[in-house]
Motif scaffolding. Structure first.
Motif, PDB file in Angstrom:
ATOM      1  N   LEU A 182       0.845  -1.195   0.000  1.00 19.05           N
ATOM      2  CA  LEU A 182       0.000   0.000   0.000  1.00 19.05           C
ATOM      3  C   LEU A 182       0.881   1.245   0.000  1.00 19.05           C
ATOM      4  CD1 LEU A 182      -2.589  -1.157   2.689  1.00 19.05           C
ATOM      5  CD2 LEU A 182      -2.835  -1.218   0.199  1.00 19.05           C
ATOM      6  N   PRO A 183       0.722   2.129  -0.973  1.00 18.36           N
ATOM      7  CA  PRO A 183       1.635   3.269  -1.096  1.00 18.36           C
ATOM      8  C   PRO A 183       1.338   4.436  -0.169  1.00 18.36           C
ATOM      9  CG  PRO A 183       0.064   3.277  -2.897  1.00 18.36           C
ATOM     10  CD  PRO A 183      -0.185   2.001  -2.134  1.00 18.36           C
ATOM     11  N   GLY A 184       0.118   4.538   0.345  1.00 15.58           N
ATOM     12  CA  GLY A 184      -0.272   5.721   1.098  1.00 15.58           C
ATOM     13  C   GLY A 184      -0.060   5.577   2.595  1.00 15.58           C
ATOM     14  N   LEU A 185       0.432   6.643   3.222  1.00 13.28           N
ATOM     15  CA  LEU A 185       0.606   6.687   4.674  1.00 13.28           C
ATOM     16  C   LEU A 185       0.061   8.016   5.183  1.00 13.28           C
ATOM     17  CD1 LEU A 185       4.205   5.248   5.174  1.00 13.28           C
ATOM     18  CD2 LEU A 185       2.074   4.239   6.019  1.00 13.28           C
ATOM     19  N   SER A 186      -1.127   7.981   5.763  1.00 14.43           N
ATOM     20  CA  SER A 186      -1.754   9.168   6.330  1.00 14.43           C
ATOM     21  C   SER A 186      -1.412   9.213   7.812  1.00 14.43           C
ATOM     22  CB  SER A 186      -3.273   9.106   6.121  1.00 14.43           C
ATOM     23  OG  SER A 186      -3.910  10.208   6.751  1.00 14.43           O
ATOM     24  N   MET A 187      -0.418  10.021   8.161  1.00 17.27           N
ATOM     25  CA  MET A 187       0.036  10.073   9.552  1.00 17.27           C
ATOM     26  C   MET A 187       0.790  11.364   9.788  1.00 17.27           C
ATOM     27  SD  MET A 187       2.988   7.103   9.343  1.00 17.27           S
ATOM     28  CE  MET A 187       4.622   7.443   8.626  1.00 17.27           C
ATOM     29  N   GLY A 188       0.635  11.880  10.995  1.00 16.73           N
ATOM     30  CA  GLY A 188       1.281  13.136  11.338  1.00 16.73           C
ATOM     31  C   GLY A 188       0.296  14.277  11.389  1.00 16.73           C
ATOM     32  N   SER A 190      -0.221  18.405  13.623  1.00 17.70           N
ATOM     33  CA  SER A 190       0.527  19.648  13.857  1.00 17.70           C
ATOM     34  C   SER A 190       1.787  19.430  14.681  1.00 17.70           C
ATOM     35  CB  SER A 190      -0.372  20.671  14.561  1.00 17.70           C
ATOM     36  OG  SER A 190      -1.421  21.094  13.708  1.00 17.70           O
ATOM     37  N   ALA A 191       1.715  18.597  15.709  1.00 18.50           N
ATOM     38  CA  ALA A 191       2.832  18.459  16.637  1.00 18.50           C
ATOM     39  C   ALA A 191       3.917  17.501  16.159  1.00 18.50           C
ATOM     40  CB  ALA A 191       2.314  17.999  18.004  1.00 18.50           C
ATOM     41  N   ASP A 192       3.606  16.667  15.167  1.00 13.70           N
ATOM     42  CA  ASP A 192       4.562  15.612  14.822  1.00 13.70           C
ATOM     43  C   ASP A 192       4.682  15.330  13.329  1.00 13.70           C
ATOM     44  OD1 ASP A 192       2.193  14.213  14.263  1.00 13.70           O
ATOM     45  OD2 ASP A 192       2.270  13.036  16.113  1.00 13.70           O
ATOM     46  N   PHE A 193       4.215  16.261  12.486  1.00 13.84           N
ATOM     47  CA  PHE A 193       4.191  15.933  11.057  1.00 13.84           C
ATOM     48  C   PHE A 193       5.600  15.801  10.469  1.00 13.84           C
ATOM     49  CE2 PHE A 193       3.929  20.618  10.932  1.00 13.84           C
ATOM     50  CZ  PHE A 193       4.883  20.941   9.981  1.00 13.84           C
ATOM     51  N   GLU A 194       6.569  16.515  11.027  1.00 10.31           N
ATOM     52  CA  GLU A 194       7.933  16.383  10.503  1.00 10.31           C
ATOM     53  C   GLU A 194       8.511  15.002  10.819  1.00 10.31           C
ATOM     54  OE1 GLU A 194       9.129  21.091  10.859  1.00 10.31           O
ATOM     55  OE2 GLU A 194       8.298  19.935  12.515  1.00 10.31           O
ATOM     56  N   THR A 195       8.197  14.486  11.998  1.00 18.16           N
ATOM     57  CA  THR A 195       8.605  13.118  12.331  1.00 18.16           C
ATOM     58  C   THR A 195       7.918  12.126  11.410  1.00 18.16           C
ATOM     59  OG1 THR A 195       8.927  13.717  14.652  1.00 18.16           O
ATOM     60  CG2 THR A 195       8.651  11.385  14.168  1.00 18.16           C
ATOM     61  N   ALA A 196       6.647  12.359  11.146  1.00 18.50           N
ATOM     62  CA  ALA A 196       5.903  11.470  10.248  1.00 18.50           C
ATOM     63  C   ALA A 196       6.516  11.467   8.846  1.00 18.50           C
ATOM     64  CB  ALA A 196       4.440  11.884  10.189  1.00 18.50           C
ATOM     65  N   ILE A 197       6.902  12.623   8.364  1.00 12.49           N
ATOM     66  CA  ILE A 197       7.507  12.706   7.036  1.00 12.49           C
ATOM     67  C   ILE A 197       8.828  11.934   7.005  1.00 12.49           C
ATOM     68  CG2 ILE A 197       8.581  14.302   5.393  1.00 12.49           C
ATOM     69  CD1 ILE A 197       6.379  16.343   6.221  1.00 12.49           C
ATOM     70  N   ALA A 198       9.597  12.035   8.084  1.00 10.31           N
ATOM     71  CA  ALA A 198      10.855  11.288   8.161  1.00 10.31           C
ATOM     72  C   ALA A 198      10.624   9.785   8.100  1.00 10.31           C
ATOM     73  CB  ALA A 198      11.598  11.642   9.441  1.00 10.31           C
ATOM     74  N   HIS A 199       9.410   9.352   8.485  1.00  9.28           N
ATOM     75  CA  HIS A 199       9.080   7.928   8.481  1.00  9.28           C
ATOM     76  C   HIS A 199       8.212   7.525   7.286  1.00  9.28           C
ATOM     77  CE1 HIS A 199      10.556   8.331  12.600  1.00  9.28           C
ATOM     78  NE2 HIS A 199      10.691   7.018  12.610  1.00  9.28           N
ATOM     79  N   GLY A 200       8.072   8.428   6.319  1.00  9.13           N
ATOM     80  CA  GLY A 200       7.432   8.045   5.073  1.00  9.13           C
ATOM     81  C   GLY A 200       6.031   8.538   4.833  1.00  9.13           C
ATOM     82  N   ALA A 201       5.507   9.428   5.662  1.00  7.57           N
ATOM     83  CA  ALA A 201       4.140   9.922   5.472  1.00  7.57           C
ATOM     84  C   ALA A 201       3.950  10.469   4.062  1.00  7.57           C
ATOM     85  CB  ALA A 201       3.815  11.005   6.490  1.00  7.57           C
ATOM     86  N   THR A 202       2.822  10.139   3.469  1.00 10.16           N
ATOM     87  CA  THR A 202       2.439  10.729   2.189  1.00 10.16           C
ATOM     88  C   THR A 202       1.371  11.800   2.361  1.00 10.16           C
ATOM     89  OG1 THR A 202       0.757   9.017   1.795  1.00 10.16           O
ATOM     90  CG2 THR A 202       2.969   8.614   0.925  1.00 10.16           C
ATOM     91  N   HIS A 203       0.650  11.763   3.485  1.00  8.88           N
ATOM     92  CA  HIS A 203      -0.383  12.747   3.798  1.00  8.88           C
ATOM     93  C   HIS A 203      -0.231  13.146   5.258  1.00  8.88           C
ATOM     94  CE1 HIS A 203      -2.002  10.645   0.311  1.00  8.88           C
ATOM     95  NE2 HIS A 203      -2.868  11.624   0.134  1.00  8.88           N
TER      96      HIS A 203
END
Length: 219
Positions: A182-188, A190-203
């Motif tokens: 599954l290519p999509g990762l909806s996670m992160g 206001s407080a943690d979106f940069e951490t989520a992006i570091a772990h592959g968040a797509t949304h």
């Protein structure tokens, strides 16, 4: 803060993670925000918005989407099964597919209406009894059921437990998505979106940091 600041931070986080610019979609969470604030973000050219309540979205988004072609509205809050018809009519993506009954309702409505919003399966990464979502060890069976219903989820979503380091939860979601193709990762948020992006968040889902504090009932 504001839209420009959050966008700059997303681009910086993409760069730090070695990811392509624009690989992360910012969902501007407009629930319970005054109309003039949402109109300002629309006027700035942002096109992806998130709502938590079907009734609120029904009241405001049909007119806005008619006036702003290309805008998409995502359902990011809990979805009652009896709201499945309206959700399929209104939303371009549903991030909270979290149980069998809802899967059956959405499948029926998508077949009836001929609309196929993007679907994300919500995973309860913290095994929290009070929180919605499919448990990690139940995900294979749930995805098999979705396939039987002709549903094709494009990704997974999670909300880490309050007060915990979100990184292990983002890692778990990323690994589950990879294991199931599954290519999509909806996670992160206001407080943690940069951490989520570091772990592959797509949304990522950001509200108050873009629009300002919500009305009292939304806090």
């Amino acid at each position: 803060m504001g839209l420009d600041d959050i966008t700059r931070r997303i681009r910086a986080a993409e760069s730090a993670a070695g990811r392509a610019p624009g690989s992360v979609t910012l969902i501007a969470v407009s629930k319970l925000q005054p109309s003039e604030r949402v109109a300002g973000v629309l006027a700035a050219g942002h096109t992806v918005f998130g709502e938590n309540y079907v009734q609120e979205a029904q009241a405001k988004w049909p007119a806005w989407t008619a006036a702003h072609p290309g805008v998409s509205v995502h359902m990011i809050g809990p979805l009652q099964s009896n709201k499945a018809r309206a959700a399929v009519q209104l939303f371009d993506a549903i991030h909270t597919l979290d149980r069998v009954t809802l899967a059956r309702k959405l499948a029926a409505q998508m077949a009836e209406q001929g609309r196929h919003p993007q679907l994300f399966v919500q995973v309860n990464t913290g095994d929290e009894p009070q929180k919605a979502g499919i448990l990690a060890d139940e995900l294979p069976g749930f995805l098999a059921l979705c396939a039987e219903l002709s549903l094709s989820p494009e990704g997974l979503m999670c909300i880490p437990p309050d007060g915990e380091d979100p990184a292990p939860h983002f890692t778990l979601l990323r690994d589950l998505a990879r294991d199931h193709g599954l290519p999509g990762l909806s996670m992160g948020m206001s407080a943690d979106f940069e951490t989520a992006i570091a772990h592959g968040a797509t949304h990522v889902r950001v509200g108050s940091a873009i629009f300002g504090a919500r009305n009292a009932q939304g806090t």
